[in-house]
Design a protein around this motif. Structure first.
Motif, PDB file in Angstrom:
ATOM      1  N   PHE A 286      -7.055   0.652  23.689  1.00 27.31           N
ATOM      2  CA  PHE A 286      -6.508   1.521  24.729  1.00 27.31           C
ATOM      3  C   PHE A 286      -6.151   2.893  24.153  1.00 27.31           C
ATOM      4  O   PHE A 286      -6.474   3.938  24.735  1.00 27.31           O
ATOM      5  CB  PHE A 286      -5.282   0.850  25.341  1.00 27.31           C
ATOM      6  CG  PHE A 286      -4.535   1.695  26.332  1.00 27.31           C
ATOM      7  CD1 PHE A 286      -5.102   2.031  27.558  1.00 27.31           C
ATOM      8  CD2 PHE A 286      -3.256   2.157  26.049  1.00 27.31           C
ATOM      9  CE1 PHE A 286      -4.414   2.813  28.473  1.00 27.31           C
ATOM     10  CE2 PHE A 286      -2.564   2.940  26.955  1.00 27.31           C
ATOM     11  CZ  PHE A 286      -3.147   3.270  28.170  1.00 27.31           C
ATOM     12  N   VAL A 287      -5.506   2.904  22.992  1.00 24.89           N
ATOM     13  CA  VAL A 287      -5.129   4.172  22.360  1.00 24.89           C
ATOM     14  C   VAL A 287      -6.372   4.931  21.912  1.00 24.89           C
ATOM     15  O   VAL A 287      -6.436   6.167  22.034  1.00 24.89           O
ATOM     16  CB  VAL A 287      -4.179   3.910  21.175  1.00 24.89           C
ATOM     17  CG1 VAL A 287      -3.928   5.186  20.383  1.00 24.89           C
ATOM     18  CG2 VAL A 287      -2.856   3.342  21.678  1.00 24.89           C
ATOM     19  N   PHE A 288      -7.361   4.203  21.396  1.00 29.40           N
ATOM     20  CA  PHE A 288      -8.604   4.881  20.995  1.00 29.40           C
ATOM     21  C   PHE A 288      -9.250   5.574  22.193  1.00 29.40           C
ATOM     22  O   PHE A 288      -9.738   6.707  22.098  1.00 29.40           O
ATOM     23  CB  PHE A 288      -9.577   3.882  20.386  1.00 29.40           C
ATOM     24  CG  PHE A 288     -10.927   4.463  20.087  1.00 29.40           C
ATOM     25  CD1 PHE A 288     -11.102   5.341  19.025  1.00 29.40           C
ATOM     26  CD2 PHE A 288     -12.021   4.164  20.897  1.00 29.40           C
ATOM     27  CE1 PHE A 288     -12.350   5.893  18.765  1.00 29.40           C
ATOM     28  CE2 PHE A 288     -13.266   4.715  20.639  1.00 29.40           C
ATOM     29  CZ  PHE A 288     -13.426   5.583  19.568  1.00 29.40           C
ATOM     30  N   LEU A 289      -9.256   4.890  23.348  1.00 26.96           N
ATOM     31  CA  LEU A 289      -9.833   5.477  24.555  1.00 26.96           C
ATOM     32  C   LEU A 289      -9.100   6.756  24.939  1.00 26.96           C
ATOM     33  O   LEU A 289      -9.724   7.776  25.260  1.00 26.96           O
ATOM     34  CB  LEU A 289      -9.775   4.461  25.700  1.00 26.96           C
ATOM     35  CG  LEU A 289     -10.212   4.969  27.084  1.00 26.96           C
ATOM     36  CD1 LEU A 289     -11.685   5.366  27.068  1.00 26.96           C
ATOM     37  CD2 LEU A 289      -9.945   3.919  28.153  1.00 26.96           C
ATOM     38  N   ILE A 290      -7.776   6.726  24.891  1.00 28.89           N
ATOM     39  CA  ILE A 290      -6.986   7.900  25.266  1.00 28.89           C
ATOM     40  C   ILE A 290      -7.219   9.050  24.286  1.00 28.89           C
ATOM     41  O   ILE A 290      -7.360  10.216  24.681  1.00 28.89           O
ATOM     42  CB  ILE A 290      -5.493   7.527  25.331  1.00 28.89           C
ATOM     43  CG1 ILE A 290      -5.266   6.548  26.471  1.00 28.89           C
ATOM     44  CG2 ILE A 290      -4.622   8.760  25.519  1.00 28.89           C
ATOM     45  CD1 ILE A 290      -3.881   5.991  26.528  1.00 28.89           C
ATOM     46  N   LEU A 291      -7.259   8.721  22.973  1.00 33.57           N
ATOM     47  CA  LEU A 291      -7.512   9.767  21.974  1.00 33.57           C
ATOM     48  C   LEU A 291      -8.914  10.350  22.146  1.00 33.57           C
ATOM     49  O   LEU A 291      -9.123  11.558  21.951  1.00 33.57           O
ATOM     50  CB  LEU A 291      -7.345   9.185  20.569  1.00 33.57           C
ATOM     51  CG  LEU A 291      -5.924   8.802  20.148  1.00 33.57           C
ATOM     52  CD1 LEU A 291      -5.940   8.139  18.783  1.00 33.57           C
ATOM     53  CD2 LEU A 291      -5.017  10.021  20.128  1.00 33.57           C
ATOM     54  N   LEU A 292      -9.852   9.496  22.520  1.00 32.57           N
ATOM     55  CA  LEU A 292     -11.209   9.983  22.759  1.00 32.57           C
ATOM     56  C   LEU A 292     -11.246  10.925  23.961  1.00 32.57           C
ATOM     57  O   LEU A 292     -11.903  11.980  23.917  1.00 32.57           O
ATOM     58  CB  LEU A 292     -12.148   8.786  22.991  1.00 32.57           C
ATOM     59  CG  LEU A 292     -13.612   9.110  23.269  1.00 32.57           C
ATOM     60  CD1 LEU A 292     -14.240   9.808  22.067  1.00 32.57           C
ATOM     61  CD2 LEU A 292     -14.393   7.830  23.602  1.00 32.57           C
ATOM     62  N   ILE A 293     -10.536  10.564  25.011  1.00 25.17           N
ATOM     63  CA  ILE A 293     -10.459  11.437  26.185  1.00 25.17           C
ATOM     64  C   ILE A 293      -9.811  12.764  25.817  1.00 25.17           C
ATOM     65  O   ILE A 293     -10.282  13.848  26.214  1.00 25.17           O
ATOM     66  CB  ILE A 293      -9.680  10.732  27.320  1.00 25.17           C
ATOM     67  CG1 ILE A 293     -10.508   9.575  27.875  1.00 25.17           C
ATOM     68  CG2 ILE A 293      -9.316  11.714  28.424  1.00 25.17           C
ATOM     69  CD1 ILE A 293      -9.755   8.680  28.838  1.00 25.17           C
ATOM     70  N   ASP A 294      -8.730  12.703  25.041  1.00 28.42           N
ATOM     71  CA  ASP A 294      -8.060  13.926  24.598  1.00 28.42           C
ATOM     72  C   ASP A 294      -9.002  14.783  23.762  1.00 28.42           C
ATOM     73  O   ASP A 294      -9.027  16.019  23.900  1.00 28.42           O
ATOM     74  CB  ASP A 294      -6.820  13.565  23.785  1.00 28.42           C
ATOM     75  CG  ASP A 294      -6.095  14.784  23.262  1.00 28.42           C
ATOM     76  OD1 ASP A 294      -5.447  15.483  24.062  1.00 28.42           O
ATOM     77  OD2 ASP A 294      -6.183  15.053  22.040  1.00 28.42           O
TER      78      ASP A 294
END
Length: 934
Positions: A286-294
């Motif tokens: 989940f955090v990887f997805l958010i960092l990728l979006i950022d």
């Protein structure tokens, strides 16, 4: 001449400063050596009297010993281990085989230098080697986060801390020694990656951190704490708009090997799908997805929408919202819409119970929710205060970029209120703050929610209304923020289960040492007020009074005597002298405050660490750990060692044993025979079925169906099953707790003996609640309890022959006492029934031994009516004979059923099982799942 001496002095100081790191390493070596010295004090206890080979300490250790031997002999593991969970076996892809592999390779390496048994490698070398390595890595981790002095003190504390001792002790061959090494290594490498000037090197170090995380996961499930610490830290960094492109590369480099190891190199976590479905491991994705979006939206602006989103919300919050929406959509598509609610519910449950909760977990002592008295009992009151206030200091130091001191103090006060309410809301079982009352639960969860909400409010307020404060918040020190996230996660986890104190212990040493070093490294300003200097001197002289108490006790010949009464007068006299001296020396102090403070600071910290007067000293912890280590032997004790030898020599190699799960590894490793249940508890539904249909089964036929389905040849009852009856009767009960019961222990009170015309009446004291309601003389007894038994004895002859008459229970019901006769008594291998009009149940009379005094009628085991219907009690306590259970082993000559100094002991008993021709195979006893209410 003076100039020449000054040059020489400066030269010596320069050389010393260059060598300071080597001095630190020498001190570190001494610390580790002392820690190893403590952890080898019990090695003489770790020997099997039947084989003279080394034995590990605990249940699970025996599994790793057996698997290491199996791997050494065969060179490979089979797909399924049929020594476990007969007839299904255990899928070896779900077992932490990395530890047996390490033991075998270590064995092969050591045998280059001489022949060493694999038993010794597993029991001695494995835990001690990983302890030493983990201490080295822990030192460098703390040094990276704080400084060299804090690292040395923290490592010294950790090496002797009793809370950290048992699972790193010689003989402890389970997962924790391995896991803690890789935990420290993963965290050290991850922290180190931030400080790399080169992005390439930072990514490489983070990748190695991911490998260390994955290696930890291959060996232990506590890897979930690493996953939570690193992922939540990065999530909060993003929330604070502190994530750079390099940070994204670092997290990605850590994430990829971690997810690969946990998903594809072991079946323990049910593959990639299992990782994503679990709240404590799925968060890394989940955090990887958010960092990728950022990274895509803000760092690279590939979608060209950055300008539209700027200034409306913080970048991190925008990324979080987008990522949250994408995650919900993706999870709903992959796992169904109901998955979202389930995962939130599970995450909330884990807040209160990090290890989960069901009837089985309720019966495991290590899983119970700790109260404040448990914190103090584990760490000691003074040491608890050290790391407790150390966390507050850490929070204050974290806020240093906030220029307004008043704001820092307010924020720190809010944190202090939160952490106090969070911990003290679960104070003790006897108070309203007992962890289960409404006010206790509301305070526990409410303090956490309020604290987090206030932080969010401050953050958004600063973003919209106070840009200077917002930038100051963004400037928070990364390493202190990381430590705080680590502490926050572990304080929540340790608040959910006592066994997690061990994982929490290293962090406590860091915070306690941080507090000590900060206090005694602080240099006061010479222009501080007279009051400040006076208070400092009072503190110093008060500590000198403590030293005086120590000297007095030393003269008395009792180094550890801490009798305040005997030294109270001298304490106050010495304290008064200190204040008087303060007034005389204040001028000198004001002129030389830095030098005076340094001398007192160094002296005080040395005394605090090494003198046994503080309740948290290195000396006191060392003494406690040494004492604990010297007397810690294997749980597979001599009674089991003898039983294991008998099993090896007197049963077929394809024999299958049935017993409660605690003894599975004993039989598999010590007896070299297969079992139905063991300590892995992979099939908790089988625990339920075995507890219900065998141990608390209501007939021989009921038990035989389960045993036949699992190919059982032998049935075993251990004496500790008497005390474990509440556990397996709870697990074996239905939704209405129909089998739930317990055994009561009562002891003879000779001072209450009553003489009668025909003999005497013995009085047995104790206390037990009655498991079921009953009726006596048309009165209904509900929620009653027994506080004593009266046992009439009748003299039959002048030679001392006696007759045991019908016992009477003193029953308390609604505040009143009643004498109720008992329906049954068992004495001298004979059961006597008195009818059904009294209290259902049976009194089992057993001898009691205190010192060299033997009382043949010294104790009573109370078996309730529910208990007398259970198969285990009928076979073990009441010695009923059943056609298809033939007793083949009973060591009652060495361990009779009795009380020894108030502690119950008993024989190990084994029955060979046969089956009638019309017995049926029950598929539902194999392929079953836990009922939803379990």
């Amino acid at each position: 001449m003076s100039d020449e001496l000054e040059l020489k002095r400066e030269k010596v100081i320069g050389i010393f400063q260059k060598k300071i790191s080597w001095i630190s390493y020498l001190v570190l070596t001494a610390i580790i050596w002392f820690g190893l010295f403590i952890r080898t004090r019990n090695l003489h206890l770790l020997k099997d009297i039947t084989t003279n080979k080394f034995l590990p300490l605990t249940l699970d250790d025996l599994l790793f010993l057996r698997l290491s031997k199996q791997l050494l002999e065969n060179g490979v593991f089979p797909a399924r281990d049929f020594m476990r969970y007969v007839p299904e076996g255990k899928n070896m892809a779900q077992v932490e085989v990395i530890i047996p592999y390490f033991n075998v390779y270590l064995h092969k390496f050591l045998n280059i230098f001489g022949t060493i048994d694999i038993d010794k490698v597993v029991v001695v070398y494995y835990p001690l080697l990983f302890f030493g390595l983990s201490m080295i890595v822990f030192y460098f981790l703390v040094k990276e986060l704080f400084d060299n002095k804090t690292a040395l003190v923290a490592t010294a504390f950790l090496s002797v801390l009793p809370a950290y001792l048992f699972r790193t002790l010689g003989g402890y061959a389970d997962k924790e020694p391995y896991a803690m090494f890789f935990m420290f290594l993963a965290l050290f490498l991850f922290v180190k990656s931030w400080k790399m000037k080169s992005t390439k090197f930072a990514v490489l170090i983070a990748f190695l951190s991911g490998i260390a995380t994955g290696m930890m996961g291959l060996g232990s499930g506590i890897v979930k704490f690493i996953l939570l610490i690193i992922s939540l830290f990065m999530l909060l960094e993003l929330f604070l708009n502190k994530v750079s492109k390099t940070d994204f590369y670092i997290y990605t480099a850590w994430f990829l090997p971690t997810i690969f190891f946990l998903s594809f190199l072991t079946g323990k976590y049910s593959g990639l799908e299992g990782i994503l479905k679990s709240p404590d491991s799925g968060i890394i994705a989940f955090v990887f997805l958010i960092l990728l979006i950022d990274f895509i939206v803000f760092k690279k602006d590939y979608l060209k929408i950055k300008n539209k989103l700027e200034n409306k919300l913080p970048e991190g919050v925008s990324s979080l919202i987008i990522g949250f929406i994408v995650s919900i959509i993706g999870a709903s598509v992959l796992f169904g819409i109901s998955f979202i609610s389930k995962i939130f519910s599970k995450a909330l449950d884990q807040l209160f119970h990090p290890l989960g909760i069901n009837r089985w977990l309720q019966t495991v002592a290590e899983n119970h929710t700790p109260l404040f008295v448990d914190w103090v009992g584990t760490f000691g009151r003074f040491y608890f205060l050290l790391f407790f206030f150390g966390s507050m200091l850490l929070f204050y130091i974290l806020l240093r970029p906030i220029k307004n001191i008043k704001q820092r103090l307010i924020f720190t006060s809010v944190y202090a209120a939160f952490i106090s309410a969070f911990i003290f809301s679960r104070y003790s079982q006897s108070s309203i703050w007992n962890g289960s009352s409404a006010i206790s639960l509301n305070t526990y969860i409410g303090s956490l929610v309020i604290f987090l909400v206030m932080l969010v409010i401050v953050y958004f307020y600063s973003f919209y209304k106070n840009k200077d404060l917002f930038e100051q918040i963004r400037a928070l020190d990364k390493k202190y923020f990381f430590i705080f996230v680590w502490f926050f996660i572990m304080i929540v986890a340790a608040g959910g289960a006592v066994r997690l104190f061990f994982v929490f212990a290293p962090l406590t040493t860091m915070l306690a040492s941080f507090l000590l070093i900060f206090i005694f490294s602080y240099r006061p300003n010479p222009e501080r007020t007279f009051l400040y200097n006076s208070l400092l001197f009072i503190i110093v002289w008060a500590f000198c009074a403590l030293v005086l108490r120590f000297v007095i006790n030393l003269i008395k010949g009792d180094i550890y005597l801490m009798n305040i009464t005997t030294s109270f007068l001298l304490w106050n006299i010495f304290f008064a002298i200190g204040i008087f001296s303060l007034l005389k020396l204040v001028k000198v102090f004001k002129e030389n405050s830095k030098k005076v403070y340094s001398v007192f600071a160094i002296t005080t910290i040395v005394l605090l660490i090494f003198l046994p007067v503080s309740g948290a000293s290195f000396t006191e912890f060392s003494r406690g750990s040494l004492s604990q280590a010297r007397f810690t032997g294997p749980s597979y004790g001599q009674q089991w060692q003898e039983a294991g030898k008998w099993i090896r020599e007197n049963t077929p190699k394809d024999a299958v044993f049935a017993h409660w799960w605690d003894y599975g590894y004993y039989v598999q490793t010590g007896g070299e025979r297969a079992t139905v249940l063991d300590g892995g508890n992979s099939l908790v539904s089988w625990n339920h079925l075995f507890g219900r249909h065998v141990l608390t089964g209501q007939s021989e036929e009921e038990a035989l169906e389960f045993l036949y389905t699992h190919n059982v040849t032998h049935f075993l009852i251990d004496p500790s099953d008497v005390g474990k009856y509440p556990a397996y009767s709870l697990i074996g009960s239905d939704e209405s707790y129909d089998r739930y019961s317990w055994i009561g222990e009562f002891h003879l009170d000779r001072s209450q003996t009553r003489e009668t015309r025909e003999g005497e009446v013995l009085v047995y004291r104790g206390g037990i609640s009655i498991d079921d309601d009953f009726v006596y003389q048309e009165k209904v007894f509900t929620n009653s309890g027994i506080i004593a038994f009266l046992l009439p004895l009748k003299n039959l002859s002048e030679q001392g022959q006696i007759s045991v008459e019908r016992p009477v229970a003193i029953v308390v019901n609604q505040g009143q006492q009643f004498e109720v006769p008992i329906n049954c008594v068992y004495y001298q291998d004979r059961k006597v029934d008195f009818g059904q009009e009294g209290l259902p149940g049976c009194v089992r009379l057993i001898p009691s031994i205190r010192g060299d005094q033997l009382e043949n009628l010294g104790g009573i085991l109370w078996i309730s009516g529910e208990g007398t219907r259970s198969l285990w009690a009928r076979m073990y306590l009441l010695n009923e004979q059943f056609p298809h259970f033939k007793e083949v082993y009973n060591d009652q000559n060495n361990a009779p059923l009795a009380f020894i100094n108030g502690r119950p002991i008993g024989p190990m008993r084994i029955w060979e099982v046969s089956y009638p021709e019309d017995i049926k195979f029950r598929e539902d006893y194999i392929n079953s799942s836990l009922p939803p209410w379990f």
